[in-house]
Design an enzyme around this catalytic site. Structure first.
Site, mmCIF file in Angstrom:
data_model
loop_
_atom_site.group_PDB
_atom_site.id
_atom_site.type_symbol
_atom_site.label_atom_id
_atom_site.label_comp_id
_atom_site.label_asym_id
_atom_site.label_seq_id
_atom_site.Cartn_x
_atom_site.Cartn_y
_atom_site.Cartn_z
ATOM 1 N N LYS A 96 0.864 -1.185 0.000
ATOM 2 C CA LYS A 96 0.000 0.000 0.000
ATOM 3 C C LYS A 96 0.902 1.236 0.000
ATOM 4 O O LYS A 96 1.850 1.298 0.783
ATOM 5 C CB LYS A 96 -0.882 -0.042 1.259
ATOM 6 C CG LYS A 96 -1.940 1.024 1.367
ATOM 7 C CD LYS A 96 -2.733 0.833 2.672
ATOM 8 C CE LYS A 96 -3.875 1.809 2.826
ATOM 9 N NZ LYS A 96 -4.635 1.565 4.086
ATOM 10 N N SER B 13 -9.443 1.725 3.141
ATOM 11 C CA SER B 13 -8.549 2.415 2.223
ATOM 12 C C SER B 13 -7.529 1.487 1.547
ATOM 13 O O SER B 13 -6.891 1.889 0.587
ATOM 14 C CB SER B 13 -7.798 3.499 2.971
ATOM 15 O OG SER B 13 -6.970 2.931 3.966
ATOM 16 N N SER C 116 -9.582 -0.486 7.564
ATOM 17 C CA SER C 116 -9.028 -0.278 6.221
ATOM 18 C C SER C 116 -8.380 -1.503 5.588
ATOM 19 O O SER C 116 -8.076 -1.485 4.401
ATOM 20 C CB SER C 116 -8.022 0.873 6.234
ATOM 21 O OG SER C 116 -8.704 2.089 6.070
#
Lengths: 529, 479
Positions: free
Chosen positions: A95, A171, A195
């Protein structure tokens, strides 16, 4: 037909690479080819959100050259008779909220679009040291602020591999979309309110939010520092356990990373659930939304498919010998989001102070009269809507005249949520649970642009995951079937501090119990495309 | 009308740890070019985290204990949020409501012999910011100082004059060095001071608006700046005006104060707990480990020196100005075993000069307290005479050898054997018949000249009394 390389489990890739059946280079090349087929153009500043709607768009930065070099290093070590580590040749993505030396580390924000990190985040370093091969940095909500990945400054944002008109969640949406689509066997995500678990549920993959402090945050660009946890995204429980095994543990660069020894997550994996007490709480089977007009709270039941998936999972575990405890009260669950709204914004506003255009990152190119104007313009132009909203709210609720009313009150709610868990996990208490079984999300993946723009509603996508962040406890989201539209459903296991071993064990038992179910054989459409 | 000044001091003390408070960069950058002692952590790059330097906490505990402050068993770090280019994170890691220590006082002896007790309101640990300077229309930033550990210590409004403020700082500086927690050099910014000043009619029990004086970089400057400000405030009030809550800057060169800004409202720093650091758990075990080596403090030692060694206040004051010197004194007294005043005289007259000339502390001398005691004892016994003894101080320091060894190797022992001296004297008389004749002719003042000849011949080792006696005997009787 044997499983194609991009869909091999991580532990299987590592086994084959270590035994010489496959080379790390072969694996890396195969996955890079697959990415070239399914991912489309990477997210970029000013990119068209609607570009190539038939692709996944998980990536911001693909580091193919670096990956091939790393793979060759792994192969060279094997040729030299060395052991490159338990993740030898396993392709993974990161990420883009983690720093990796020499690569852009953007946080999906214009503010950091030009930032090349001079150091590598501890979890990434540990994965690479274990022989894993990083393919690149994947997309997310700007600074992780969202639950759909749509707020990224790098467009197009990721799409859900199961249905490309749906969001992958967020996210860590780039991470879960990539893993679901076979773009790497593993991905490193972060979980501040859900997330990792929420997008894992949306994309039909396994997502782990470890106990706060189990994994070092060094190199994680902070959102809510008291809530953020790096964690694994994988396609099965064994891979998730293997990945956490490598990442977890104390770190001299992070004093909040606990010094408790890391247990062997794999050795107990197949032990089954006989004798474990698993709870069901009615407070996780309803969702509370604030009324947009008058702010009053409205309660709604969860969609039937989600409810059924959790209850079926409970039955499957009961059939394996687990004891199911019903009607476990978790009374403060519904205050999780309001309290989170306050606490996370205060920390976020402060964490975003350093992005001032002085030292690195975006600086306005317009003429400025003085320092204050340089700050205002750099931050005004560099930040997207989500960071700005969070700064405004964070500044407001931590101001001297309001902090008692908001921030301190939210901290007290946080303590009450923690007590809910302590009470039911207390080995000498009335419930003595080993884990709670809950849905991961109140809905399945929603259509793109459906919720984006309503920051409050978007936040409520995390209602069932955020209590674990408040409490610091670990959570595991598992694929729990498909709904009538063919969208993945997520089930969640929550346990006491440092109970990851137990959660993996339950998750693995559930996997085995449902191995023969039809949905297990279904794969996302994109992978055939 | 008669006025009294109400003064409180806010000090920032730079701790002399090896490394910075939250990373492993070198803390002291005095001699280093800008931006050389920096890393991702102290420059606030995205994703970095602070890790607390234990040594900073330990030094803070030593200081807190010396100030009689109460040390909290659990204390927290907080973020103080504000924007400034030399504050790379946009917040300073500090301590707010639950700091390491609170309360306490410092007793400050005044010149008239009175003791003034200055209370301590706040004592907390924090990180320093960097430095900015404007140069040719550009603003330059040096991050070297970012993350250097500081103690912020704020006194109560207990100080009544510029002189008292100066005395407070002198005693604080002495204490900091004594404890070994800070170099406490004001010129180098190790000890920084802001002064809050207000005046009121003498005997009043209310407080008037105060001004804050910044940028005072020496004890003399503190004295002058406060003096100037008290006069300014009195003039303003006498002239029918009033004192406003300004922040003032002291200009050392012109000796004037200038207004930096009005200070109507406190800035809101939106303090909250630093989530990246654990609380400091100062349990009894750790505290007693830190305080195990806690030294006797200068004022206590000064009193004891007077009582135990019968020293005059003057000697006791000088000997306790600095810890190393006072330790040296005690060690020498104990090795010597005789009159402590005699050790004090040797130290304050001769050893002090060596220290001043070399810039060393007493503890760094190769002339150890044991060697000093040996020299004084040799002088006492007449093994060497006083000038030779004083010369031995330098020789011991240069060679690091024991004074006794030097005396033996160089044959410096005093010749008190009268037979040997008699022979030398007889020889000198035989070699200088003209001088002998003149002496015997009545120029008895020549005795000094003969003494000098003997001393030259014996390289100063001849016992002067014996020599004089023998010379007189030879000159007077053989006539």
């Amino acid at each position: 037909m044997s499983t194609p390389i991009p869909f091999l489990p991580a532990h299987e890739i590592a086994r084959q690479v270590r035994s010489g059946e496959l080379s790390a280079r072969q694996v890396t090349e195969a996955v890079l080819e697959h990415i070239a087929r399914v991912d489309g153009i990477p997210g970029q500043l000013g990119g068209d959100p609607q570009a190539e709607p038939d692709k996944v768009h998980a990536f911001i930065t693909l580091t193919a050259k670096r990956a091939l070099t790393q793979a060759e290093t792994v192969d060279a070590r094997i040729a030299a008779g060395e052991d490159p580590g338990p993740l030898a040749g396993v392709p993974f993505t990161v990420k883009d909220i983690f720093t990796v030396e020499g690569t852009p580390s953007t946080a999906a924000s214009r503010m950091l679009a030009n930032f090349i990190a001079p150091y590598t985040a501890t979890p990434v370093e540990r994965l690479e040291n274990a022989g894993a091969v990083m393919l690149g940095k994947v997309n997310l909500d700007e600074y992780t602020f969202g639950s759909s990945s749509e707020s990224s400054a790098f467009q197009p944002s990721p799409r859900n591999p199961w249905n490309l008109d749906r969001v992958p969640g967020g996210s860590s949406g780039g991470s879960t979309a990539a893993v679901a689509a076979g773009e790497g066997a593993l991905s490193l995500g972060t979980d501040t309110a859900g997330s990792i678990r929420q997008p894992a549920a949306f994309c039909g993959v396994v997502g782990v939010k470890p106990t706060y402090g189990r994994v070092s945050r060094y190199g994680l660009i902070a959102f809510g520092s008291s809530l953020d946890v790096p964690g694994p995204v994988a396609r099965n429980v064994t891979d998730a356990a293997l990945m956490l095994q490598v990442m977890a543990g104390a770190d001299p660069h992070d004093s909040t990373a606990v010094t408790l020894p890391v247990p062997d997550y794999l050795s107990g994996l197949e032990k089954g659930v006989r004798g474990l007490r698993i709870g069901l709480s009615p407070d996780y089977f309803r969702i509370t939304y604030p009324d947009p007009q008058d702010g009053s709270l409205r309660e709604e039941a969860l969609p039937e498919a989600i409810r059924t998936a959790v209850l079926k999972a409970a039955e499957a575990l009961a059939a394996q010998g687990a004891e199911i405890v019903e009607d476990v009260p978790m009374p403060h669950t519904r205050y999780g989001i309001p309290a989170y709204f306050v606490i996370s914004r205060v920390e976020a506003a402060s964490n975003l102070h350093r992005f001032d255009g002085v030292k690195y990152g975006y600086r306005t190119s317009q003429p400025v009269a003085d320092l204050r104007e340089m700050y205002r313009k750099s931050r005004g132009e560099g930040f997207g809507v989500q960071p700005k909203l969070r700064i405004l709210m964070g500044m407001y609720v931590s101001a001297a005249q309001y902090s008692e009313q908001y921030y301190n009150r939210a901290l007290r709610i946080r303590t009450l949520i923690r007590r809910d868990f302590e009470r039911v996990f207390d080995p000498a208490g009335a419930y003595r649970l080993d884990a709670l079984l809950t849905p991961t999300t109140p809905t399945t993946a929603f259509p793109m642009q459906d919720v984006y723009g309503d920051s409050v509603l978007m936040q409520y996508a995390d209602q069932l995951t955020v209590p674990a962040n408040h409490a610091g406890i670990p959570g595991l989201s598992l694929p729990g079937g498909l709904d009538a539209e063919g969208l993945p459903l997520g089930i969640q296991l929550l346990g006491p501090d440092f109970s990851e071993s137990t959660l993996f064990r339950i998750g693995r038992a559930y996997e085995k119990a449902t191995a023969e179910e039809a949905w297990r054989a279904t794969t996302p459409k994109i992978v055939h495309g | 009308m008669e006025y009294e000044a109400i003064i409180g001091l806010e000090t920032h003390i730079q701790l002399n740890t090896e490394t910075k408070i939250f990373c492993s960069c070198k803390a002291d950058s005095w001699n280093d070019p800008p931006n050389t002692n920096i890393c991702p952590v102290c420059t606030g790059l995205p994703g970095v985290l602070p890790v607390l330097n234990k040594a900073a906490v330990e030094k803070a505990v030593l200081l807190a204990h010396a100030m009689h402050s109460e040390i909290r068993p659990v204390s927290y770090f907080d973020r103080k949020n504000y924007f400034y280019p030399d504050l790379p994170k946009g917040y300073q890691i500090s301590q707010y409501d639950q700091s390491l220590a609170h309360g306490g006082y410092l007793d400050v002896p005044m010149r008239d012999g009175e003791m003034r007790r200055v209370s301590i309101h706040k004592l907390h640990i924090e990180e320093d910011a960097g430095k900015t300077k404007n140069e040719q229309g550009r603003r330059l930033i040096d991050f070297n100082r970012c993350g250097v550990p500081l103690i912020e210590m704020v006194t109560g409004p207990d100080i009544r004059s510029a002189e008292e403020a100066a005395q407070y700082l002198i005693r604080l500086r002495q204490l900091l060095r004594w404890l070994g927690v800070s170099e406490a050099d004001m010129e180098k910014g190790h000890l920084r001071c802001d002064a809050n000043v207000s005046i009121r009619p003498k005997g009043a029990d209310y407080l008037n608006p105060k001004t804050e004086i910044k940028n005072v970089n020496s004890i003399d400057a503190v004295r002058q700046a406060i003096e100037t400000e008290i006069k300014r405030q009195i003039r303003a009030v006498e002239g029918g005006g009033k004192v406003e809550a300004w922040t003032l800057s002291w200009d050392e060169d012109s000796g004037t104060l200038s207004k930096m800004r009005s200070k109507e409202t406190e800035a809101d720093y939106r303090y909250f707990r630093e989530p990246d650091l654990l609380p400091i758990h100062m349990d009894e075990a750790w505290k007693s480990e830190i305080l195990a080596a806690f030294p006797e403090l200068p004022l206590e030692r000064r009193t004891r020196f007077m009582a135990e060694y019968g020293l005059p206040a003057y000697d006791a004051d000088l000997l306790t100005a600095e810890r190393s010197l006072s330790d040296y004194f005690e060690a020498a007294v104990s090795a010597y075993g005789g009159d402590p005043k005699r050790v004090s005289n040797w130290l304050l007259n001769d050893v002090m000069r060596m220290l001043n000339e070399s810039g060393k502390t007493a503890g760094e001398l190769r002339l150890t307290p044991q060697f000093l005691a040996e020299i004084i004892k040799m002088v006492d016994k007449g093994t060497v005479n006083t000038p030779t003894g004083k010369g031995l101080l330098e020789k011991t320091e240069e060679t690091g050898k024991s004074p006794r060894e030097i005396v033996e190797a160089e044959g410096l022992g005093q010749v008190s054997d009268s037979e040997a001296i008699r022979q030398i004297c007889a020889q000198i008389l035989a070699d200088n018949p003209e001088q002998v004749a003149r002496y015997r002719g009545g120029k008895t003042g020549l005795l000094g000249w003969f003494m000098g000849q003997v001393m030259r011949a014996t390289r100063g080792k001849a016992d002067p009394n014996t020599t004089r006696r023998i010379l007189q005997e030879l000159l007077d009787t053989s006539a």
